[in-house]
Structure formats: structure tokens, C-alpha cells
Design a protein around this motif. Structure first.
Motif, PDB file in Angstrom:
ATOM      1  N   ALA A  31     -67.824 -67.583  25.177  1.00 25.72           N
ATOM      2  CA  ALA A  31     -68.201 -68.946  25.552  1.00 25.72           C
ATOM      3  C   ALA A  31     -67.172 -69.938  25.043  1.00 25.72           C
ATOM      4  O   ALA A  31     -66.384 -69.643  24.144  1.00 25.72           O
ATOM      5  N   THR A  32     -67.184 -71.131  25.642  1.00 26.17           N
ATOM      6  CA  THR A  32     -66.292 -72.200  25.207  1.00 26.17           C
ATOM      7  C   THR A  32     -66.823 -72.795  23.906  1.00 26.17           C
ATOM      8  O   THR A  32     -67.996 -73.184  23.827  1.00 26.17           O
ATOM      9  N   LEU A  33     -65.947 -72.886  22.905  1.00 24.60           N
ATOM     10  CA  LEU A  33     -66.351 -73.378  21.581  1.00 24.60           C
ATOM     11  C   LEU A  33     -66.218 -74.892  21.519  1.00 24.60           C
ATOM     12  O   LEU A  33     -65.390 -75.477  22.224  1.00 24.60           O
ATOM     13  N   PRO A  34     -67.016 -75.540  20.672  1.00 25.49           N
ATOM     14  CA  PRO A  34     -66.855 -76.989  20.458  1.00 25.49           C
ATOM     15  C   PRO A  34     -65.460 -77.315  19.940  1.00 25.49           C
ATOM     16  O   PRO A  34     -64.782 -76.476  19.323  1.00 25.49           O
ATOM     17  N   PHE A  35     -65.039 -78.564  20.182  1.00 27.48           N
ATOM     18  CA  PHE A  35     -63.678 -78.977  19.796  1.00 27.48           C
ATOM     19  C   PHE A  35     -63.443 -78.798  18.304  1.00 27.48           C
ATOM     20  O   PHE A  35     -62.401 -78.283  17.882  1.00 27.48           O
ATOM     21  N   LEU A  36     -64.393 -79.230  17.454  1.00 32.69           N
ATOM     22  CA  LEU A  36     -64.225 -79.120  16.001  1.00 32.69           C
ATOM     23  C   LEU A  36     -64.109 -77.671  15.567  1.00 32.69           C
ATOM     24  O   LEU A  36     -63.268 -77.316  14.746  1.00 32.69           O
ATOM     25  N   THR A  37     -64.932 -76.803  16.162  1.00 31.34           N
ATOM     26  CA  THR A  37     -64.887 -75.383  15.808  1.00 31.34           C
ATOM     27  C   THR A  37     -63.562 -74.763  16.223  1.00 31.34           C
ATOM     28  O   THR A  37     -62.950 -74.004  15.457  1.00 31.34           O
ATOM     29  N   ILE A  74     -65.229 -81.918   2.802  1.00 33.19           N
ATOM     30  CA  ILE A  74     -64.352 -80.885   3.381  1.00 33.19           C
ATOM     31  C   ILE A  74     -65.128 -79.596   3.643  1.00 33.19           C
ATOM     32  O   ILE A  74     -65.077 -79.029   4.749  1.00 33.19           O
ATOM     33  N   VAL A  75     -65.839 -79.127   2.620  1.00 33.73           N
ATOM     34  CA  VAL A  75     -66.601 -77.883   2.781  1.00 33.73           C
ATOM     35  C   VAL A  75     -67.706 -78.076   3.817  1.00 33.73           C
ATOM     36  O   VAL A  75     -67.966 -77.192   4.647  1.00 33.73           O
ATOM     37  N   GLY A  76     -68.368 -79.235   3.790  1.00 35.04           N
ATOM     38  CA  GLY A  76     -69.422 -79.496   4.771  1.00 35.04           C
ATOM     39  C   GLY A  76     -68.894 -79.502   6.189  1.00 35.04           C
ATOM     40  O   GLY A  76     -69.558 -79.006   7.123  1.00 35.04           O
ATOM     41  N   THR A  77     -67.691 -80.053   6.392  1.00 36.04           N
ATOM     42  CA  THR A  77     -67.086 -80.057   7.721  1.00 36.04           C
ATOM     43  C   THR A  77     -66.832 -78.639   8.210  1.00 36.04           C
ATOM     44  O   THR A  77     -67.081 -78.316   9.390  1.00 36.04           O
ATOM     45  N   LEU A  78     -66.344 -77.760   7.330  1.00 38.12           N
ATOM     46  CA  LEU A  78     -66.100 -76.364   7.712  1.00 38.12           C
ATOM     47  C   LEU A  78     -67.407 -75.661   8.064  1.00 38.12           C
ATOM     48  O   LEU A  78     -67.480 -74.895   9.037  1.00 38.12           O
ATOM     49  N   ILE A 133     -70.257 -77.040   9.116  1.00 38.83           N
ATOM     50  CA  ILE A 133     -70.770 -77.577  10.389  1.00 38.83           C
ATOM     51  C   ILE A 133     -69.988 -77.015  11.568  1.00 38.83           C
ATOM     52  O   ILE A 133     -70.554 -76.652  12.611  1.00 38.83           O
ATOM     53  N   ALA A 134     -68.655 -76.941  11.409  1.00 39.83           N
ATOM     54  CA  ALA A 134     -67.821 -76.418  12.500  1.00 39.83           C
ATOM     55  C   ALA A 134     -68.184 -74.982  12.838  1.00 39.83           C
ATOM     56  O   ALA A 134     -68.158 -74.574  14.012  1.00 39.83           O
ATOM     57  N   MET A 135     -68.507 -74.184  11.820  1.00 45.00           N
ATOM     58  CA  MET A 135     -68.837 -72.789  12.074  1.00 45.00           C
ATOM     59  C   MET A 135     -70.256 -72.607  12.601  1.00 45.00           C
ATOM     60  O   MET A 135     -70.547 -71.638  13.321  1.00 45.00           O
ATOM     61  N   TYR A 136     -71.162 -73.493  12.284  1.00 43.00           N
ATOM     62  CA  TYR A 136     -72.553 -73.327  12.714  1.00 43.00           C
ATOM     63  C   TYR A 136     -72.858 -74.071  14.021  1.00 43.00           C
ATOM     64  O   TYR A 136     -73.931 -73.846  14.602  1.00 43.00           O
ATOM     65  N   MET A 137     -71.961 -74.932  14.480  1.00 43.50           N
ATOM     66  CA  MET A 137     -72.204 -75.637  15.753  1.00 43.50           C
ATOM     67  C   MET A 137     -72.384 -74.676  16.932  1.00 43.50           C
ATOM     68  O   MET A 137     -73.321 -74.848  17.742  1.00 43.50           O
ATOM     69  N   PRO A 138     -71.540 -73.637  17.102  1.00 39.25           N
ATOM     70  CA  PRO A 138     -71.780 -72.697  18.214  1.00 39.25           C
ATOM     71  C   PRO A 138     -73.117 -71.976  18.093  1.00 39.25           C
ATOM     72  O   PRO A 138     -73.773 -71.701  19.107  1.00 39.25           O
TER      73      PRO A 138
END
Length: 439
Positions: free
Chosen positions: A235-241, A416-420, A422-427
Motif C-alpha cells: 500500500a501507499t504509505l503516508p508522507f511522514l512515514t 523527536i521520538v514521538g514523531t518517529l 507516530i510515523a511508524m504507527y500511522m499506516p
């Protein structure tokens, strides 16, 4: 009738210059600082006994000449190896041990114990091997008829030029016990101030280092696991991910750059700071203007300057010699240049505080109190009061900075850690929404 050309030649003969022009030219000539190194030497005495020691000199040839003047036959002279990145270490002797030794020596000399016997007792009572070796080395110099200052001068990494000059003044003036006591107080205060400044610089550096390590581990080892999982979905991943995964792939493929770049940057910075005067001047100027750390560095430099000035004035060191020494112990090129300009004003019959006020580096309160000391002849007392004030200011500033930096750094690390995360759990969230919607 005199010939005009001949008059001009007699007034200004070729190769001559006016006194004013000579003074003006010399005024702009910067004195060349002679670079010295530490050498380990082994020599034979007249009674064929082997002696060892350390000496600071320009070259090994200068060490050999100095040894021969003392009646010793040089056997070997070699440059002492330096520590990591060329930074000199203490060689196993802590500053606190030196302070205790100086206090004990002051007490014994005040009690009338001969110098040779003092160092014999000090060497026999210490358990530190490096300390014992140093004390025995000084003792050997005393047994050959040299002074305490001469013996201590062979160990420049423990006893700097300021220390040696004050010891010489104490021996010549018959007040060695008093000078030693003042030196012990001076080094105790300097040690406490250095610890405060180091803690102020170490705490944020340690937190930032841990933050970089944590983020690097996540990017190189953890994110690829998620990337492999997501690739199986097709699937297509979100931009941040996708951006985080691309950065992780680059860091995994170029891990040697990620690891080597900080190390190389630190090494190059230290090398350039030690070897390039222009770079060091720029760094020292910027460091004094940093938002939080700059005032701490400036206050600590002023405290060290005034404390050293008070100690040297109490020992009877002339102000010209004191200012020259003070410029060398400032550890900041900007302050060193200001002190040298103050010394030039004193040489011309002016006051020390005139140049310090004009440069605008020293705070007004410090220059005003030192100016009062110059006018009243109590510069020793006023410099001591200024040092007390700024040492207290450094301690308070460090405590405030530590209290302020801790939540700021933790917030940055959390972002920083929160951004990582969120990026991994968005998909995963998107997949859960699709499944729920399809159900």
C-alpha cells in the motif's frame, strides 16, 4: 648657502627613522609566543647515579643544555606523549591531591621543617604512585642544592608558570609558607569553579549525545523492521512515514558517515582550535555571546582573572608581570587581548582598567571595583571581592541553567521520538480504519 637636498639628508639620513615612528611601529608588533613541549629526560650525575625527570622546553637540545648546566650528563631526552586529540592529561594525579600536598607543605615549612625533610615525609606518606614519583623527583632536585621552585618547574603539567613564579617570590621573600597557603586556597577555588563550568557544559552535551545515539539506533535498527513489514502490504504509505523510512534507509546504507562524522567534526574542531589563532578567536568571541552558556563562561573567566590577580598582588608580584601571566591563564583569546592592551596602558603610565572599560568585555561592576582598587592602592582586596562575587554568580547560573535545560531537552527528545513513533504507527492506524470501515 646650504644645499636643500643636503639639509634633508642630514636631517633624515638613509636607514634612520624618527623616535616616534619607531615607537609607533613597535606598538603594532605582536610579541611572538615561543611554543614549548614537555620532555622526559634521563641523566647521570657526577656520582654516576641515574636521575629522571620532566622539563618544559623549546626542543630536546634545550633540555640537554639545561641538564649540562646543572652538572648532569644527558642519557636520553624524548618528547612526552600527549593524550587523546593532543590534549594533555594529569597523569593520574588529581588536582585535589595537589591541593592537599600544598597545604601539608605549608604547614611543615611554617613549623620550621627543612625542605628536603618535608618532601621525604610527603613522599613516604602518599599512596598514589604518580604522586610519590613526582615528590621523589622534586626531592632529587632539592638534594642537589636546587630550590623548591626549580624542582616543581620540572613538572609543568602539575605546576604552571603562575605557581612557579609565586613559589620563587615566596622563597626569595622568606614567606613561602604564606604563599603556599594562598596557593592552596587559590587552587581550591579554581578547582571548584572549573567543576561548575564543566558541569554546565557537560550536562547538555551528555543529553544531546544520548539523544543522538537513541535516534540513530531507532533509525538504523528499529525503523527497517517496520519498513519491511509495510513493504509486504503493497500500500501507499503516508508522507511522514515514507520520509522517515527513506532517511532510515540512507542512514543504514551510510552508517559509517553517521558514526564517523561526529567524531571527525569533534577532532577537526579541537585541532583547528589549538592550531589556528583566527579560528580560536572567532570561537572564543562567539562563545561569550551564547544565550545561556556565554554569561557563565564570561563570569568564570572574570572570577579566574580577579582571583589570580589578587593572589599575585598579595605575593608582591609586580603588576606588569601579573598582567602578563593573567593573559596566559585566561583561556580565552578575546580576554587575553584585552588584558594585553591593559598591560600596554600600564607600561605607558596609565591605568589597567582604562583598556578593560574601553573593550567592553568586562562588566561595568568589575571594572569600577578594580578602578577603585587602583586609586586606593587596595587592588588585592577589591580583586578578591570581585572574584567572590562572580564565583557565586557562576554557581547560581549553573544551577539555574541545569534546572532550565532539563525540561527543554526532554521536550525536544520527546518530540523527536514521538514523531518517529507516530510515523511508524500511522499506516497501522490507517489499516485499522480500512478494516473497520470494510467490516
Amino acid at each position: 648657502m646650504p644645499i636643500p637636498f643636503l639639509q634633508k639628508q642630514l636631517k633624515n639620513p638613509p636607514g634612520a627613522e624618527t623616535a616616534d615612528a619607531g615607537v609607533e611601529r613597535r606598538r603594532h608588533v605582536r610579541p611572538v609566543e615561543i611554543k614549548t613541549h614537555e620532555f622526559l629526560w634521563v641523566a647521570k650525575a657526577e656520582n654516576r647515579s641515574i636521575q629522571k625527570g620532566e622539563m618544559e622546553a623549546v626542543s630536546d637540545a634545550a633540555v640537554r643544555v639545561n641538564l649540562r648546566r646543572r652538572g648532569l650528563l644527558p642519557v636520553s631526552v624524548k618528547k612526552k606523549a600527549q593524550g587523546l586529540f593532543g590534549i594533555k592529561g594529569r597523569g593520574g594525579i588529581k588536582e585535589a591531591y595537589i591541593v592537599v600536598m600544598v597545604r601539608q607543605l605549608s604547614t611543615m615549612i611554617n613549623a620550621g621543617v627543612p625542605a628536603v625533610q618535608c618532601f621525604e615525609m610527603l613522599a613516604s606518606s602518599t599512596e598514589n604512585k604518580a604522586m610519590k614519583k613526582m615528590l621523589k623527583g622534586i626531592l632529587r632536585h632539592l638534594q642537589t642544592g636546587e630550590t623548591i621552585a626549580d624542582g616543581m618547574a620540572q613538572y609543568p603539567k602539575y605546576f604552571d608558570r603562575l605557581f612557579i613564579s609565586l613559589i620563587k617570590a615566596g622563597e626569595q621573600g622568606g614567606i613561602l609558607d604564606t604563599i603556599l597557603l594562598r596557593l592552596a586556597d587559590y587552587r581550591e577555588r579554581s578547582l571548584r569553579l572549573q567543576k561548575k563550568v564543566r558541569s554546565a557544559m557537560f550536562y547538555p552535551a551528555a543529553i544531546i549525545t544520548v539523544m543522538i545515539v537513541v535516534v540513530s539506533v531507532l533509525m538504523i535498527f528499529v525503523i527497517p523492521v517496520f519498513a519491511h513489514l509495510f513493504s509486504s502490504f503493497g500500500a501507499t504509505l503516508p508522507f511522514l512515514t515514507q520520509m522517515v523510512i527513506n532517511l532510515s534507509n540512507w542512514m543504514s546504507a551510510h552508517w559509517y558517515i553517521v558514526v564517523g562524522s561526529p567524531i571527525a567534526a569533534v577532532w577537526l574542531f579541537i585541532f583547528a582550535y589549538r592550531k589556528n589563532l583566527a579560528f580560536r578567536t572567532r570561537v572564543d568571541r562567539v562563545s561569550l555571546k551564547l544565550p545561556v552558556l556565554g554569561p557563565i563562561l564570561l563570569k568564570s573567566a572574570i572570577a579566574r582573572f580577579t582571583r589570580t590577580l589578587s593572589t599575585m598582588q598579595s605575593a608582591g608580584v609586580p603588576i606588569m608581570d601579573a598582567l602578563l601571566t593573567l593573559s596566559r591563564v585566561s583561556n580565552n583569546v578575546i580576554i587575553e587581548q584585552s588584558v594585553l592592551r591593559a598591560r600596554k596602558d600600564v607600561m605607558a603610565g596609565g591605568r589597567m582598567t582604562t583598556a578593560l572599560k574601553e573593550d567592553g568585555i568586562f562588566p561595568v561592576m568589575a571594572t569600577q571595583m578594580l578602578g577603585i582598587g587602583e586609586e586606593t592602592g587596595a587592588i588585592e582586596v577589591m580583586a578578591s571581592k570581585v572574584a567572590d562575587f562572580y564565583e557565586g554568580e557562576v554557581e547560581e547560573s549553573v544551577d539555574r541553567m541545569s534546572t532550565l535545560m532539563e525540561p527543554i531537552i526532554m521536550v525536544i527528545l520527546g518530540i523527536i521520538v514521538g514523531t518517529l513513533v507516530i510515523a511508524m504507527y500511522m499506516p497501522i492506524f490507517m489499516m485499522g480504519a480500512v478494516v473497520t470501515h470494510g467490516g
